[in-house]
Design an enzyme around this catalytic site. Structure first.
Site, mmCIF file in Angstrom:
data_model
loop_
_atom_site.group_PDB
_atom_site.id
_atom_site.type_symbol
_atom_site.label_atom_id
_atom_site.label_comp_id
_atom_site.label_asym_id
_atom_site.label_seq_id
_atom_site.Cartn_x
_atom_site.Cartn_y
_atom_site.Cartn_z
ATOM 1 N N LYS A 181 33.401 32.180 73.865
ATOM 2 C CA LYS A 181 32.291 32.495 75.164
ATOM 3 C C LYS A 181 32.608 32.757 75.818
ATOM 4 C CE LYS A 181 28.819 30.578 77.543
ATOM 5 N NZ LYS A 181 29.395 30.927 79.235
ATOM 6 N N GLY A 234 36.074 24.912 82.488
ATOM 7 C CA GLY A 234 35.332 24.584 83.542
ATOM 8 C C GLY A 234 35.173 23.198 84.761
ATOM 9 N N SER A 235 33.784 23.103 84.471
ATOM 10 C CA SER A 235 33.233 21.581 85.572
ATOM 11 C C SER A 235 33.687 20.924 84.989
ATOM 12 C CB SER A 235 32.343 22.267 86.641
ATOM 13 O OG SER A 235 31.735 21.645 85.639
ATOM 14 N N THR A 236 33.772 19.361 85.671
ATOM 15 C CA THR A 236 33.824 18.233 85.277
ATOM 16 C C THR A 236 32.624 17.565 84.820
ATOM 17 O OG1 THR A 236 35.738 17.603 86.255
ATOM 18 C CG2 THR A 236 34.167 15.985 86.127
ATOM 19 N N GLY A 239 32.023 19.279 81.100
ATOM 20 C CA GLY A 239 32.962 18.874 80.252
ATOM 21 C C GLY A 239 32.412 17.452 79.914
ATOM 22 N N GLU A 256 39.901 21.318 79.969
ATOM 23 C CA GLU A 256 40.712 21.536 81.518
ATOM 24 C C GLU A 256 39.170 21.432 82.685
ATOM 25 O OE1 GLU A 256 42.007 22.572 84.612
ATOM 26 O OE2 GLU A 256 42.576 24.654 83.254
ATOM 27 N N CYS A 290 41.585 25.633 89.319
ATOM 28 C CA CYS A 290 41.238 24.704 89.117
ATOM 29 C C CYS A 290 42.730 23.272 89.740
ATOM 30 C CB CYS A 290 41.713 23.752 87.612
ATOM 31 S SG CYS A 290 43.394 24.937 86.925
ATOM 32 N N GLU A 388 35.329 19.072 94.033
ATOM 33 C CA GLU A 388 35.740 20.126 94.040
ATOM 34 C C GLU A 388 34.701 21.125 94.852
ATOM 35 O OE1 GLU A 388 36.261 21.922 90.337
ATOM 36 O OE2 GLU A 388 38.480 22.640 90.719
HETATM 37 P P1 NAI Z 1 30.723 26.084 84.481
HETATM 38 O O1 NAI Z 1 31.495 24.687 84.322
HETATM 39 O O2 NAI Z 1 29.351 25.187 84.825
HETATM 40 O O3 NAI Z 1 30.985 26.918 83.797
HETATM 41 C C1 NAI Z 1 32.185 26.842 83.379
HETATM 42 C C2 NAI Z 1 31.915 27.704 81.445
HETATM 43 O O4 NAI Z 1 30.789 26.597 81.076
HETATM 44 C C3 NAI Z 1 31.156 28.632 81.446
HETATM 45 O O5 NAI Z 1 31.103 29.715 80.534
HETATM 46 C C4 NAI Z 1 29.746 28.224 81.484
HETATM 47 O O6 NAI Z 1 29.119 29.561 80.694
HETATM 48 C C5 NAI Z 1 29.636 27.437 80.224
HETATM 49 N N1 NAI Z 1 28.634 26.345 80.809
HETATM 50 C C6 NAI Z 1 28.029 25.719 81.250
HETATM 51 N N2 NAI Z 1 27.227 24.815 81.241
HETATM 52 C C7 NAI Z 1 27.505 24.518 79.852
HETATM 53 C C8 NAI Z 1 26.943 23.685 78.465
HETATM 54 N N3 NAI Z 1 26.398 22.393 78.716
HETATM 55 N N4 NAI Z 1 27.820 23.052 77.585
HETATM 56 C C9 NAI Z 1 28.832 24.168 77.561
HETATM 57 N N5 NAI Z 1 29.132 25.203 78.221
HETATM 58 C C10 NAI Z 1 28.156 25.229 78.866
HETATM 59 O O7 NAI Z 1 31.238 25.639 85.722
HETATM 60 P P2 NAI Z 1 30.138 27.267 87.207
HETATM 61 O O8 NAI Z 1 28.702 25.852 87.104
HETATM 62 O O9 NAI Z 1 30.910 27.792 87.360
HETATM 63 O O10 NAI Z 1 30.993 26.409 88.460
HETATM 64 C C11 NAI Z 1 30.725 25.519 88.533
HETATM 65 C C12 NAI Z 1 31.720 24.604 89.675
HETATM 66 O O11 NAI Z 1 32.644 24.461 88.267
HETATM 67 C C13 NAI Z 1 33.007 25.396 90.359
HETATM 68 O O12 NAI Z 1 31.985 24.911 91.910
HETATM 69 C C14 NAI Z 1 34.237 24.348 90.639
HETATM 70 O O13 NAI Z 1 33.791 23.639 91.116
HETATM 71 C C15 NAI Z 1 34.011 23.606 88.678
HETATM 72 N N6 NAI Z 1 35.099 24.768 87.592
HETATM 73 C C16 NAI Z 1 35.887 24.711 87.617
HETATM 74 C C17 NAI Z 1 36.950 25.828 86.458
HETATM 75 C C18 NAI Z 1 38.044 25.242 86.530
HETATM 76 O O14 NAI Z 1 38.930 26.466 86.114
HETATM 77 N N7 NAI Z 1 38.463 23.533 86.188
HETATM 78 C C19 NAI Z 1 36.589 26.718 86.359
HETATM 79 C C20 NAI Z 1 34.986 27.764 86.624
HETATM 80 C C21 NAI Z 1 34.489 25.872 87.333
#
Ligand code: NAI
Ligand code: MG
Length: 492
Positions: A181, A234-236, A239, A256, A290, A388
């Protein structure tokens, strides 16, 4: 079966080797962050489509050509995929740049790294042996490495195809099948690559791609009983929700997550390299990294001059549209991210002083551009030092002595990365040993090598990607005990 796009131009889902629409007919818009205009319309998957994709992956794992594939045949598939990525580098990089907002030169580097990841795991596929365990004399004991099964791969938007490759490559090398996804903001390059799966020799069902939103498309993958493992970047916060939701089916989970990584500068470090490294550490990829060095810790002796130097140079960073080869920073990825980052700019102004930037860029009529921003005199307890931000925002914090630098650096819920700059090897290596972070650079920040482990301490994640560690996360270990004595046990 149709192609990647429907007659109306909607990008389809890729399930069981076929391009399909969503059952409900729903689709969502993908936005170009430099123009704020829709650049594509993508079919939206919900739990029904996720179920189809998972069942296809399950079938492909349990029977058919992939189930009996050899490590060598999987290596050939991955080498082929890498060659295809290299052949399509220009078009993949262009879409990646336009969709994420990152400068084209960086996007080209990303796609090159995608090919490298496939090449690395192509090589490793045939070099991941089991073991002979040293047990008693009348037995032969083996540990066999076997693929975990169906892997759900959920990735973010900052490095869309690269984050997908970090997961797809080891999963395929191990012999798993996948449901990928992509992030809803950046679904296009993964679909472009899927057009070449058949040519690369990936059988139907081995890699399925579903696009959609977190709660309606990501969560059903996490909860699906036929999925064995989740790999997430993605976000903590998400996670944490994944760990809870995966508990009911006890899936293997690797994460991660976020960071607030310290970039530590001692007075004896090379001056020019330090100024450069502080900026590169936090502003590369618009700060949407990240491992961004978003806390810049500077020794008191050089603090005032260092703040002045990095602020002066930050003001020269060239913002511009992604396809301009002179651009060093593009817009942030989305309206949502723009609002998040600019909200933190306002918070920062109440917590610290501004040395450079401090607002959205006024130089462009459209687009989510944010000025590279440096806050200084930041206390490590400030929100801009703890949370973050994931944008071009640095928090500069002074320190007095080595012990203070270590204490401040480790005073964070995160522990993804850290860097230390000094020409004193004793001091630098002492600090390296004390830092609670999964990745520590010395006199550099950000280089990422596919051969070396990547992952976080504390709330920055669980498990490791890349290198031999990466493939282990997609393998089970089976103990086999072979009795060499034909006599009965003789117990009863
Ligand atoms: P997010 O963590 O919501 O999204 C990342 C992925 O997870 C996307 O594919 C999203 O559709 C999916 N996702 C979201 N909610 C989910 C759930 N409940 N179950 C399964 N999958 C889910 O991150 P978002 O909202 O795009 O960004 C928010 C913050 O997250 C950013 O400001 C940043 O601080 C952090 N982030 C960290 C990343 C990293 O590389 N560690 C990458 C992206 C965001
Ligand atoms: Mg989110």
């Amino acid at each position: 079966m149709g192609g990647m796009q429907s007659p109306e131009g909607i990008y389809r889902l890729f399930i069981d080797g076929e391009w399909v629409g969503s059952k409900s007919g729903a689709s969502f818009a993908v936005v170009d962050p430099s123009t704020e205009e829709t650049m594509a319309q993508v079919a939206e998957a919900g739990s029904a489509e996720v179920d189809l994709a998972v069942r296809a992956a399950r079938r492909a794992f349990d029977s058919g050509p992939w189930a009996t594939s050899t490590p060598n045949s999987r290596a050939q598939v991955l080498f082929k995929l890498a060659a295809i990525v290299r052949a399509q580098l220009a078009s993949l990089a262009e879409v990646e740049a336009i969709n994420t907002g990152k400068p084209i030169v960086e996007a080209e580097g990303d796609i090159d790294a995608v090919a490298e990841v496939f090449e690395y795991y192509a090589g490793l596929a045939t070099k991941t042996p089991g073991m002979v365990n040293p047990v008693s004399a009348n037995a032969l004991s083996l540990s066999l490495k076997e693929p975990i099964g169906v892997a759900g791969l959920i990735v973010p938007w900052n490095y869309p195809l690269l984050m997908a490759a970090w997961k797809l490559a080891p999963a395929l090398a191990a012999g798993c099948t996948c449901v990928l996804k992509p992030a809803e903001q950046t679904p296009l390059t993964a679909l472009m690559l899927a057009q070449s799966f058949e040519e690369a020799g990936i059988p139907p069902g081995v890699v399925n791609i579903v696009n959609g939103f977190g709660e309606t498309c990501g969560a059903p993958i996490v909860e699906h009983p036929l999925v064995d493992k989740i790999a997430f970047t993605g976000s903590t916060d998400v996670g944490k929700s994944i760990v809870k939701r995966a508990a009911d089916t006890l899936k293997r989970v690797t994460l991660e997550l976020g960071g607030k990584s310290p970039n530590i500068f001692f007075a004896d470090a090379d001056w020019e390299a330090s100024v450069d490294g502080a900026l590169f550490g936090v502003f590369i990829n618009q700060g949407e990294v990240c491992s961004a060095g978003s806390r810049i810790l500077v020794e008191q002796k050089i603090y005032k001059d260092f703040v002045e130097a990095i602020a002066a140079k930050a003001k020269t960073i060239r913002l511009g549209p992604p396809m301009d080869r002179e651009s060093k920073m593009g817009p942030v990825v989305s309206k949502e991210q723009f609002e998040r980052v600019t909200r933190y700019l306002e918070i920062g102004k109440t917590e610290a002083k501004v040395a450079a930037g401090g607002s959205s860029s006024k130089a462009f009529a459209k687009g989510y551009y944010v000025e590279p921003t440096i806050f200084y005199d930041v206390d490590n307890s400030a929100r801009i030092a703890r949370e973050e931000i994931f944008g071009p925002v640095a928090a500069v914090i002074p320190f007095d002595a080595e012990a203070d630098a270590i204490r401040i650096a480790n005073d964070s819920p995160y522990g993804l990365a850290a860097a230390v700059w000094s020409r004193d090897i004793y001091k630098a290596f002492r600090v390296v040993k004390k830092l609670r972070a999964g990745i520590v650079w010395v006199n550099h920040m950000q280089p990422t090598c596919v051969e070396a482990p990547w992952g976080g301490y504390k709330q920055s994640g669980a498990g490791r990607e890349l290198g031999p560690w990466g493939i282990e996360e997609y393998l089970e270990t089976k103990q086999v005990h072979i009795n060499l004595s034909e006599k009965p046990i003789g117990w009863y």
